[in-house]
Scaffold this active site. Structure first.
Site, PDB file in Angstrom:
ATOM      1  NE  ARG A  48      -0.661   1.596   3.704  1.00 61.08           N
ATOM      2  CZ  ARG A  48       0.482   2.242   3.929  1.00 61.08           C
ATOM      3  NH1 ARG A  48       1.610   1.592   4.174  1.00 61.08           N
ATOM      4  NH2 ARG A  48       0.510   3.550   3.897  1.00 61.08           N
ATOM      5  N   GLY A  49       0.286   2.379  -0.218  1.00 61.82           N
ATOM      6  CA  GLY A  49       1.048   3.607  -0.393  1.00 61.82           C
ATOM      7  C   GLY A  49       1.252   3.855  -1.870  1.00 61.82           C
ATOM      8  CD  GLN A 191      -4.278   2.499   6.731  1.00 66.78           C
ATOM      9  OE1 GLN A 191      -4.993   2.964   7.613  1.00 66.78           O
ATOM     10  NE2 GLN A 191      -4.690   2.362   5.482  1.00 66.78           N
ATOM     11  CG  ASP A 232      -3.306   7.716  -2.064  1.00 72.35           C
ATOM     12  OD1 ASP A 232      -2.869   6.589  -2.312  1.00 72.35           O
ATOM     13  OD2 ASP A 232      -3.403   8.171  -0.913  1.00 72.35           O
ATOM     14  CG  ASN A 242      -3.483  11.291   2.142  1.00 75.16           C
ATOM     15  OD1 ASN A 242      -2.759  10.492   1.553  1.00 75.16           O
ATOM     16  ND2 ASN A 242      -3.315  11.556   3.430  1.00 75.16           N
ATOM     17  CE  LYS A 243      -5.807   5.035   3.333  1.00 79.46           C
ATOM     18  NZ  LYS A 243      -6.483   3.997   2.485  1.00 79.46           N
TER      19      LYS A 243
END
Length: 351
Positions: A48-49, A191, A232, A242-243
């Site tokens: 991930r990332g 996370q 992202d 983003n998250k």
């Protein structure tokens, strides 16, 4: 460092990935031998990332070419199939599509397996250099004593090198700055609590895990010098995906006068998407919200809605820290100028 996020094993043409689903309790690796397996690892968040996803996908394309050549099968159909499977793995991180488009440009021009593998390895090296450049630009604006607020995980686990936003925190600590970091736990997959703390413990960086809802209180009552997050996808106007929870953090930062920065490799900039409303937001399974560590925390039969990302409007962002410099408002002008001049001839990062 006691872990390595990814490694290409040339003798067997496999991609070895650290399985992040089991951290911090277990450091476990998976060897993936096909592009379908790589796509599955992206989808289930073994890897991930945004930067790590992009490089993994590039190696998946190289695998497809190597497998086709070894079996004497036509290359183009194999690469088209692998490209389709990998593109479908996750929708929001533009690095995935950036990497696949870059690889597709080569194989459509006639590149063979050796060239495609070499290009994936170039991307791997580039990510390391990009991470270091982002950290260096950030260090230039940091005070000697600095308290950060960070969301999700953007360190070495999310990249090939030191990472983006968490890489800044790590490099500041290693440069002798007096660093402290508040880490949002980052529900629903935690996370921040599981991965970012795992990394900062490894590097000896002072920090504290806090619940996602504590950011405004902490910024109001305690010193916070900067919020820094990863991304992202960045739209042409500077809106940033983003998250989930990043938008909330940006609102808390604005209300408390804390500058909000986004660590942003140029590969995440998507000039084809005018603003954040055009960014597709991944929605994941309800169980991620309804359970923690496999344990149900909601009533049986309760529904849940689980968007994995949100979009932070550009008005809340003080700057985008890229490998070429810090881009400041107006983002619609300065992002285009940055990308037009990224070969070093002309770079405009705003004031």
């Amino acid at each position: 460092m006691a872990f390595q996020t990814m490694e290409w094993i040339g003798a067997t043409a496999t991609l070895r990935l650290l399985d992040q689903r089991f951290l911090p309790e277990v450091v476990q690796y998976r060897d993936l031998a096909t592009p379908e397996a790589v796509a599955g690892a992206i989808r289930d968040m073994t890897v991930r990332g945004a930067p790590a996803i992009g490089v993994s996908a590039a190696f998946g394309i190289a695998q497809a070419a190597l497998l086709a050549e070894a079996a004497g099968r036509p290359l183009i159909p194999a690469l088209e199939a692998a490209d389709g499977v990998l593109r479908a793995s996750r929708p929001t991180a533009v690095n995935l599509f950036w990497a696949l488009d870059r690889m597709a440009g080569l194989w459509r021009a006639g590149a063979g397996a050796a060239q495609l593998l070499a290009e994936a390895q170039v991307m791997e090296r580039e990510d390391i250099a990009v991470n270091e450049a982002i950290a260096a630009h950030a260090l230039a604006i940091l005070p000697q004593e600095v308290t950060f607020f960070h969301h999700c995980n953007t360190g070495a686990l999310a990249a090939v090198g030191v990472g983006t936003a968490l890489g800044i925190i790590r490099r500041a600590h290693e440069a002798g700055r007096k660093v402290f970091a508040y880490l949002d736990e980052t529900r629903p997959r935690l996370q921040g609590a599981k991965l970012s703390s795992f990394e900062l413990m490894e590097y000896g960086v002072p920090h504290a895990i806090v619940v996602d809802g504590a950011s405004a209180h902490i910024m109001r009552r305690r010193r916070v010098d900067m919020a820094v997050v990863g991304c992202d996808r960045v739209a042409a106007n500077g809106d940033t995906a983003n998250k989930i929870g990043t938008y909330n953090l940006a609102l808390a930062a604005q209300d408390n006068g804390v500058p909000f920065y986004v660590a942003c490799p140029s590969s995440t900039i998507d000039l084809a998407t005018p603003d954040g409303d055009g960014i597709e937001i991944e929605e994941r399974e309800a169980d991620e919200v309804l359970r923690i560590g496999g344990q149900r925390v909601a009533p049986e039969g309760a529904p849940a809605f689980n968007p994995a990302f949100d979009v932070t409007p550009n008005r809340l962002i003080a700057g985008l820290i890229t490998e070429f410099g810090i881009v400041r408002p107006p983002f619609d002008v300065n992002l285009r100028a940055l990308l037009a001049g990224r070969d070093g001839r002309v770079v405009s990062c705003g004031k």
